[in-house]
Write a protein that holds these residues in place. Structure first.
Motif, PDB file in Angstrom:
ATOM      1  N   HIS A  97      30.257  34.112  40.605  1.00 57.40           N
ATOM      2  CA  HIS A  97      30.615  32.989  39.728  1.00 57.40           C
ATOM      3  C   HIS A  97      30.832  31.737  40.563  1.00 57.40           C
ATOM      4  O   HIS A  97      31.528  31.770  41.565  1.00 57.40           O
ATOM      5  N   ASP A 108      35.823  31.551  46.851  1.00 55.44           N
ATOM      6  CA  ASP A 108      36.051  32.434  45.703  1.00 55.44           C
ATOM      7  C   ASP A 108      34.928  32.260  44.683  1.00 55.44           C
ATOM      8  O   ASP A 108      34.807  31.207  44.070  1.00 55.44           O
ATOM      9  N   HIS A 208      32.547  39.634  47.472  1.00 57.64           N
ATOM     10  CA  HIS A 208      33.628  38.715  47.156  1.00 57.64           C
ATOM     11  C   HIS A 208      34.587  38.657  48.339  1.00 57.64           C
ATOM     12  O   HIS A 208      34.661  39.610  49.115  1.00 57.64           O
TER      13      HIS A 208
HETATM   14 ZN   LIG Z   1      36.334  35.223  42.113  1.00 51.10          ZN
END
Ligand SMILES: [Zn+2]
Length: 435
Positions: A97, A108, A208
């Motif tokens: 994302h 992130d 991630h």
């Molecule tokens: Zn994230």
């Protein structure tokens, strides 16, 4: 979309031309810095979903993929999909994302998207892959503007069932969620049509940052993720008797805060007894009457408990209830509890965890397996029945959702290599079973 032909061409058996592109992990680090430059400010990343900066980030991402022979579409929930057609229509998905929290970190979410871009370049450069490869940029993972996380992935997973609640959500300025979505071409009522995107999904891979301190404390760059924690949240209400702070002797008080305080400390014992990463948090206590001259009459205590094992999570709650009864008796209080939210643990795929382990060992020497405390889009996709795994890369000081979030560049490069190897192993395995 077209191939660029400046580089030497390699002829493939199927008659297509491709240019060989070696995986270049340092390019991912450069692109992450470019994105930070483009969509961040002195307070951090500002790619909040359904805002102009988010749109800008998505367009920038599209521009990065223009050179590759990909099909592009935006689904009914606003997720961006790039598809590299393979010999089989069984698809391996790479996802992430690009949205961030306000004043967020530079890695992130977007690390996985940009690492996957690099992996796609390498795969596309080798010609038609054995199976179809798809990159997805999930819409609104963070839920920063409207307080609803995992929007796009829950729509695709078919687990979005709170349409009526979503319709009523408003941001700080009073703008309703459906109106904000419409500005980005998404009709809330149609969002779950995104479900069709997972029809041919044979595997889902997501890299991630860890967002916690475990890998750093072990001095390891990478870990294979076992799944996401189950979470239970309870409200525990302790009731005693308000009484004058001056005239009530210590041994005659029924102090509701004493029950809450004893439980807050008991949580450490329960975590230690349970083990395997158990975490329990008393994140808030509201005392009434809450004045300096009175013993506390009611203390409303919030409890969050997480574990990867559903049985252990249930046993943690048993231990909390037993402790509540004991402390209520000791302090002459009444206690009651109410469950306010829960989600079951979501376990990732055993085979893919094995591939992730191998990939990490190949690029970093030592592998480690760990659970994820935070939820991720990967949890939604796993819940929908798609075999899923995540890779974590070390976060410095365990910090995330702050501009202080960071990971060493050499670890970012290792992460890109590990995702690439994981993708290759997964593609080979899916291709084998598609035969
Ligand atoms: Zn994230």
């Amino acid at each position: 979309m077209s191939y660029h032909t400046r580089r030497p061409l390699t002829c493939h058996g199927d008659g297509r031309y491709a240019r060989r592109v070696a995986l270049t992990p340092s390019r991912t680090v450069d692109e992450l810095r470019d994105l930070r430059e483009l969509t961040g400010d002195e307070n951090g990343a500002q790619r909040v979903a359904w805002t102009p900066v988010w749109r800008q980030a998505k367009e920038w991402l599209s521009s990065k993929l223009q050179e590759l022979p990909l099909e592009y579409e935006v689904d009914a929930a606003g997720n961006q999909w790039w598809t590299l057609r393979g010999a089989s229509d069984q698809a391996v998905l790479l996802g992430g994302h690009i949205d961030s929290v306000p004043n967020g970190g530079w890695l992130d979410g977007c690390l996985n998207v940009l690492a996957a871009v690099e992996v796609l370049r390498r795969i596309a450069g080798e010609g038609t892959p054995a199976v179809t490869i798809r990159l997805v940029n999930w819409a609104d993972e963070e839920g920063a503007r409207f307080g609803r996380s995992l929007f796009g992935s829950s729509a695709a997973a078919g687990s979005m069932a709170d349409q009526d609640e979503l319709r009523d959500l408003r941001d700080r300025d009073g703008i309703a969620l459906p109106d904000a979505l419409r500005e980005h071409g998404v009709e809330l009522d149609n969002a779950i049509d995104a479900r069709s995107q997972l029809q041919r999904a044979a595997a889902y891979l997501e890299l991630h940052i860890e967002q916690g301190p475990v890998l750093e404390s072990l001095d390891l760059p990478l870990g294979a993720v076992l799944g996401t924690f189950g979470v239970e949240r309870h409200r525990i209400t302790w009731r005693g008797q308000a009484a004058h702070a001056g005239s009530t002797p210590m041994d005659q008080r029924r102090d509701a805060l004493a029950g809450a305080a004893k439980l807050a400390l008991e949580l450490r014992e329960i975590a230690a007894r349970t083990g395997d990463g158990a975490v329990l948090t008393s994140g808030g206590v509201v005392c009434k009457p809450g004045i300096v001259t009175s013993v506390v009459e009611t203390a409303e205590q919030l409890l969050d408990m997480r574990h990867l094992d559903a049985g252990k999570l249930a046993s943690m709650w048993e231990q909390v209830r037993e402790a509540c009864e004991r402390f209520a008796a000791e302090e002459r209080l009444e206690v009651e509890h109410e469950r306010i939210w829960e989600i079951e643990p979501i376990l990732f795929d055993e085979t893919l965890i094995g591939f992730a382990d191998e990939a990490i060992r190949e690029v970093a020497g030592t592998a480690h397996r760990l659970p994820s405390g935070p939820l991720h889009d990967a949890a939604e996709i796993a819940r929908a029945g798609v075999p899923t795994v995540m890779l974590f890369v070390q976060s410095l000081r365990g910090l995330s959702h702050t501009k202080l979030e960071d990971t060493k560049p050499e670890h970012l490069e290792l992460a890109v290599q590990a995702l690439d190897r994981l993708a290759s192993k997964t593609i080979a395995s899916v291709a084998e079973s598609a035969k």
